[in-house]
Design a protein around this motif. Structure first.
Motif, PDB file in Angstrom:
ATOM      1  N   LEU A 262       1.191  -1.142   0.109  1.00 29.77           N
ATOM      2  CA  LEU A 262       0.299   0.197  -0.019  1.00 29.77           C
ATOM      3  C   LEU A 262       0.810   0.803   0.139  1.00 29.77           C
ATOM      4  CD1 LEU A 262      -2.767  -1.532   2.075  1.00 29.77           C
ATOM      5  CD2 LEU A 262      -2.905  -0.512  -0.048  1.00 29.77           C
ATOM      6  N   LEU A 263       1.963   1.506   1.325  1.00 34.69           N
ATOM      7  CA  LEU A 263       2.406   2.032   0.867  1.00 34.69           C
ATOM      8  C   LEU A 263       3.398   2.775  -0.455  1.00 34.69           C
ATOM      9  CD1 LEU A 263       4.485   2.042   4.683  1.00 34.69           C
ATOM     10  CD2 LEU A 263       2.802   3.963   3.909  1.00 34.69           C
ATOM     11  N   TRP A 264       3.804   1.638  -1.253  1.00 34.91           N
ATOM     12  CA  TRP A 264       4.956   1.433  -2.549  1.00 34.91           C
ATOM     13  C   TRP A 264       3.983   2.374  -3.422  1.00 34.91           C
ATOM     14  CZ3 TRP A 264       9.741  -0.010  -3.544  1.00 34.91           C
ATOM     15  CH2 TRP A 264      10.084   0.125  -4.550  1.00 34.91           C
ATOM     16  N   ILE A 265       2.426   1.380  -3.816  1.00 34.22           N
ATOM     17  CA  ILE A 265       1.926   2.516  -4.578  1.00 34.22           C
ATOM     18  C   ILE A 265       1.722   2.983  -4.308  1.00 34.22           C
ATOM     19  CG2 ILE A 265      -0.927   1.852  -5.330  1.00 34.22           C
ATOM     20  CD1 ILE A 265       0.906  -0.258  -6.790  1.00 34.22           C
ATOM     21  N   LEU A 266       1.024   3.984  -3.354  1.00 29.46           N
ATOM     22  CA  LEU A 266       0.809   5.558  -3.206  1.00 29.46           C
ATOM     23  C   LEU A 266       2.125   6.675  -3.319  1.00 29.46           C
ATOM     24  CD1 LEU A 266      -1.092   5.240   0.622  1.00 29.46           C
ATOM     25  CD2 LEU A 266      -1.944   5.305  -2.626  1.00 29.46           C
ATOM     26  N   ASN A 267       3.346   5.460  -3.713  1.00 31.85           N
ATOM     27  CA  ASN A 267       4.362   7.004  -3.501  1.00 31.85           C
ATOM     28  C   ASN A 267       5.807   6.370  -4.519  1.00 31.85           C
ATOM     29  OD1 ASN A 267       3.691   8.398  -1.163  1.00 31.85           O
ATOM     30  ND2 ASN A 267       4.796   6.454  -0.072  1.00 31.85           N
ATOM     31  N   ASN A 268       5.235   5.262  -5.687  1.00 32.03           N
ATOM     32  CA  ASN A 268       6.039   4.868  -7.074  1.00 32.03           C
ATOM     33  C   ASN A 268       5.440   5.162  -7.985  1.00 32.03           C
ATOM     34  OD1 ASN A 268       8.693   5.008  -5.140  1.00 32.03           O
ATOM     35  ND2 ASN A 268       7.654   3.378  -3.875  1.00 32.03           N
ATOM     36  N   PRO A 269       6.404   4.930  -9.091  1.00 33.38           N
ATOM     37  CA  PRO A 269       5.198   4.726 -10.370  1.00 33.38           C
ATOM     38  C   PRO A 269       5.812   3.109 -10.133  1.00 33.38           C
ATOM     39  CG  PRO A 269       7.613   5.910 -10.493  1.00 33.38           C
ATOM     40  CD  PRO A 269       7.196   5.984  -8.972  1.00 33.38           C
ATOM     41  N   VAL A 270       4.429   2.792 -11.246  1.00 31.98           N
ATOM     42  CA  VAL A 270       4.270   1.443 -11.851  1.00 31.98           C
ATOM     43  C   VAL A 270       5.884   0.893 -12.097  1.00 31.98           C
ATOM     44  CG1 VAL A 270       3.578  -0.487 -12.911  1.00 31.98           C
ATOM     45  CG2 VAL A 270       1.640   1.326 -12.264  1.00 31.98           C
ATOM     46  N   GLU A 271       6.522   1.770 -13.375  1.00 30.84           N
ATOM     47  CA  GLU A 271       7.846   0.702 -13.531  1.00 30.84           C
ATOM     48  C   GLU A 271       8.814  -0.024 -12.601  1.00 30.84           C
ATOM     49  OE1 GLU A 271       7.037   4.296 -14.182  1.00 30.84           O
ATOM     50  OE2 GLU A 271       5.775   4.144 -15.925  1.00 30.84           O
ATOM     51  N   ARG A 272       8.955   0.997 -11.015  1.00 27.68           N
ATOM     52  CA  ARG A 272       9.888   0.048 -10.343  1.00 27.68           C
ATOM     53  C   ARG A 272       9.206  -0.795  -8.795  1.00 27.68           C
ATOM     54  NH1 ARG A 272      11.552   5.396  -7.273  1.00 27.68           N
ATOM     55  NH2 ARG A 272      12.491   6.495  -8.816  1.00 27.68           N
ATOM     56  N   LEU A 273       8.122  -1.755  -9.846  1.00 23.19           N
ATOM     57  CA  LEU A 273       7.288  -2.692  -8.803  1.00 23.19           C
ATOM     58  C   LEU A 273       8.694  -3.792  -8.734  1.00 23.19           C
ATOM     59  CD1 LEU A 273       4.895  -3.489  -8.104  1.00 23.19           C
ATOM     60  CD2 LEU A 273       4.302  -4.295 -10.861  1.00 23.19           C
ATOM     61  N   PRO A 274       9.568  -4.323 -10.260  1.00 24.11           N
ATOM     62  CA  PRO A 274      10.366  -5.668  -9.894  1.00 24.11           C
ATOM     63  C   PRO A 274      11.138  -4.635  -8.413  1.00 24.11           C
ATOM     64  CG  PRO A 274      10.179  -4.580 -12.020  1.00 24.11           C
ATOM     65  CD  PRO A 274       9.715  -3.584 -11.124  1.00 24.11           C
ATOM     66  N   LEU A 275      11.154  -3.899  -8.437  1.00 18.25           N
ATOM     67  CA  LEU A 275      11.955  -3.676  -6.944  1.00 18.25           C
ATOM     68  C   LEU A 275      11.252  -3.975  -6.073  1.00 18.25           C
ATOM     69  CD1 LEU A 275      13.936  -0.349  -7.261  1.00 18.25           C
ATOM     70  CD2 LEU A 275      14.634  -2.610  -6.910  1.00 18.25           C
ATOM     71  N   PHE A 276      10.665  -3.682  -6.024  1.00 16.92           N
ATOM     72  CA  PHE A 276       8.970  -3.980  -5.363  1.00 16.92           C
ATOM     73  C   PHE A 276       8.555  -5.937  -4.577  1.00 16.92           C
ATOM     74  CE2 PHE A 276       5.234  -5.201  -2.899  1.00 16.92           C
ATOM     75  CZ  PHE A 276       4.843  -4.772  -1.306  1.00 16.92           C
ATOM     76  N   VAL A 277       9.409  -6.644  -5.948  1.00 12.97           N
ATOM     77  CA  VAL A 277       8.638  -7.874  -5.898  1.00 12.97           C
ATOM     78  C   VAL A 277      10.656  -8.106  -5.225  1.00 12.97           C
ATOM     79  CG1 VAL A 277       9.344  -9.425  -6.912  1.00 12.97           C
ATOM     80  CG2 VAL A 277       7.573  -8.485  -8.120  1.00 12.97           C
ATOM     81  N   CYS A 278      11.628  -7.440  -5.736  1.00 13.32           N
ATOM     82  CA  CYS A 278      12.779  -7.779  -5.283  1.00 13.32           C
ATOM     83  C   CYS A 278      12.557  -7.496  -3.013  1.00 13.32           C
ATOM     84  CB  CYS A 278      14.346  -6.824  -5.533  1.00 13.32           C
ATOM     85  SG  CYS A 278      14.173  -7.455  -6.997  1.00 13.32           S
ATOM     86  N   PHE A 279      11.497  -6.416  -3.001  1.00 14.25           N
ATOM     87  CA  PHE A 279      11.765  -6.008  -1.402  1.00 14.25           C
ATOM     88  C   PHE A 279      11.447  -7.222  -0.935  1.00 14.25           C
ATOM     89  CE2 PHE A 279       9.047  -4.672   1.866  1.00 14.25           C
ATOM     90  CZ  PHE A 279       9.333  -4.096   3.001  1.00 14.25           C
ATOM     91  N   LEU A 280      10.058  -7.767  -1.220  1.00 12.52           N
ATOM     92  CA  LEU A 280       9.210  -8.747  -0.625  1.00 12.52           C
ATOM     93  C   LEU A 280      10.138 -10.415  -0.309  1.00 12.52           C
ATOM     94  CD1 LEU A 280       5.829  -8.992  -2.409  1.00 12.52           C
ATOM     95  CD2 LEU A 280       6.451  -8.021  -0.359  1.00 12.52           C
ATOM     96  N   VAL A 281      10.988 -10.543  -1.792  1.00 17.75           N
ATOM     97  CA  VAL A 281      11.503 -11.691  -1.969  1.00 17.75           C
ATOM     98  C   VAL A 281      12.826 -11.750  -0.460  1.00 17.75           C
ATOM     99  CG1 VAL A 281      13.677 -12.765  -2.471  1.00 17.75           C
ATOM    100  CG2 VAL A 281      11.117 -12.194  -4.623  1.00 17.75           C
ATOM    101  N   SER A 282      13.190 -10.027  -0.001  1.00 20.67           N
ATOM    102  CA  SER A 282      14.514  -9.352   1.166  1.00 20.67           C
ATOM    103  C   SER A 282      13.827  -9.864   1.967  1.00 20.67           C
ATOM    104  CB  SER A 282      15.126  -8.291   0.405  1.00 20.67           C
ATOM    105  OG  SER A 282      15.756  -7.892   1.094  1.00 20.67           O
ATOM    106  N   VAL A 283      12.287  -9.814   1.872  1.00 17.50           N
ATOM    107  CA  VAL A 283      11.681  -9.680   3.780  1.00 17.50           C
ATOM    108  C   VAL A 283      11.720 -10.698   4.020  1.00 17.50           C
ATOM    109  CG1 VAL A 283       9.550  -8.780   4.811  1.00 17.50           C
ATOM    110  CG2 VAL A 283      10.424  -7.816   3.738  1.00 17.50           C
ATOM    111  N   MET A 284      10.761 -11.817   2.991  1.00 18.43           N
ATOM    112  CA  MET A 284      10.834 -13.251   3.277  1.00 18.43           C
ATOM    113  C   MET A 284      12.825 -13.652   3.401  1.00 18.43           C
ATOM    114  SD  MET A 284       8.483 -15.709   0.465  1.00 18.43           S
ATOM    115  CE  MET A 284       8.922 -14.711  -0.722  1.00 18.43           C
ATOM    116  N   LEU A 285      13.575 -13.084   2.864  1.00 19.05           N
ATOM    117  CA  LEU A 285      14.998 -14.535   2.902  1.00 19.05           C
ATOM    118  C   LEU A 285      15.194 -13.419   4.687  1.00 19.05           C
ATOM    119  CD1 LEU A 285      16.715 -13.499  -0.348  1.00 19.05           C
ATOM    120  CD2 LEU A 285      16.041 -16.230   0.854  1.00 19.05           C
ATOM    121  N   SER A 286      14.913 -12.843   5.093  1.00 18.54           N
ATOM    122  CA  SER A 286      15.504 -12.469   6.716  1.00 18.54           C
ATOM    123  C   SER A 286      14.452 -12.633   7.411  1.00 18.54           C
ATOM    124  CB  SER A 286      15.324 -10.606   6.062  1.00 18.54           C
ATOM    125  OG  SER A 286      13.919  -9.658   6.238  1.00 18.54           O
ATOM    126  N   ILE A 287      13.347 -13.056   6.589  1.00 11.59           N
ATOM    127  CA  ILE A 287      12.638 -13.460   8.077  1.00 11.59           C
ATOM    128  C   ILE A 287      13.527 -15.075   8.211  1.00 11.59           C
ATOM    129  CG2 ILE A 287      10.639 -14.971   8.574  1.00 11.59           C
ATOM    130  CD1 ILE A 287       9.392 -12.201   7.456  1.00 11.59           C
TER     131      ILE A 287
END
Length: 159
Positions: free
Chosen positions: A23-48
């Motif tokens: 939700l924060l990402w969609i409100l503040n970033n353009p759609v072109e940065r969506l691959p970075l958001f996917v990287c963020f989710l993978v990074s969160v899973m790996l950090s857990i």
């Protein structure tokens, strides 16, 4: 019980983090940065997984050390300092800052937040993810070896 509770709580934590972050990402970033958001989710899973592996290693160390609480507290404080949870790693001075960049702890908080804040390019994010995968895999192998060695050493105390 503790293992299943911890895994359930971890799943809940990831889902809440992912939804809130999206939700924060969609409100503040353009759609072109969506691959970075996917990287963020993978990074969160790996950090857990990395935190889970560290906790399991501390727990399995109790097979070999009778008083584990001092070691647990020491590792917790080192983790807080070098993960970026206490202060951002960029604020750590000199040698301590360089140590923090080479330890796996930075991949717990600092790496996901760096990706989330879009401070790096997609290629750099993939590089950080590969480091996270390597550190997590190494730590999980260590935990597995500790489990195998600890199973053979286990003795029950009391009646």
């Amino acid at each position: 019980y503790q293992l299943s509770y911890g895994l359930g709580y971890t799943r809940y934590l990831f889902l809440v983090t992912a939804l809130f972050s999206f939700l924060l990402w969609i409100l503040n970033n353009p759609v072109e940065r969506l691959p970075l958001f996917v990287c963020f989710l993978v990074s969160v899973m790996l950090s857990i997984l990395l935190v889970f592996s560290i906790h399991m290693a501390i727990g399995f160390a109790s097979f070999f050390i009778s008083a584990i609480f001092g070691l647990r507290d020491l590792i917790f404080h080192i983790l807080q300092l070098f993960s970026g949870a206490l202060v951002p790693l960029e604020f750590l001075p000199g040698v301590i800052g360089h140590m923090g960049r080479f330890l796996p702890f930075r991949h717990i908080y600092s790496t996901p937040m760096t990706i989330f804040l879009s401070r790096i390019t997609f290629i750099d994010a993939l590089s950080l993810l590969s480091e996270q995968i390597i550190f997590t895999s190494i730590l999980m192998c260590i935990v597995f070896l500790m489990w195998k060695a600890g199973r053979n050493k286990y003795t029950a105390q009391g009646g």
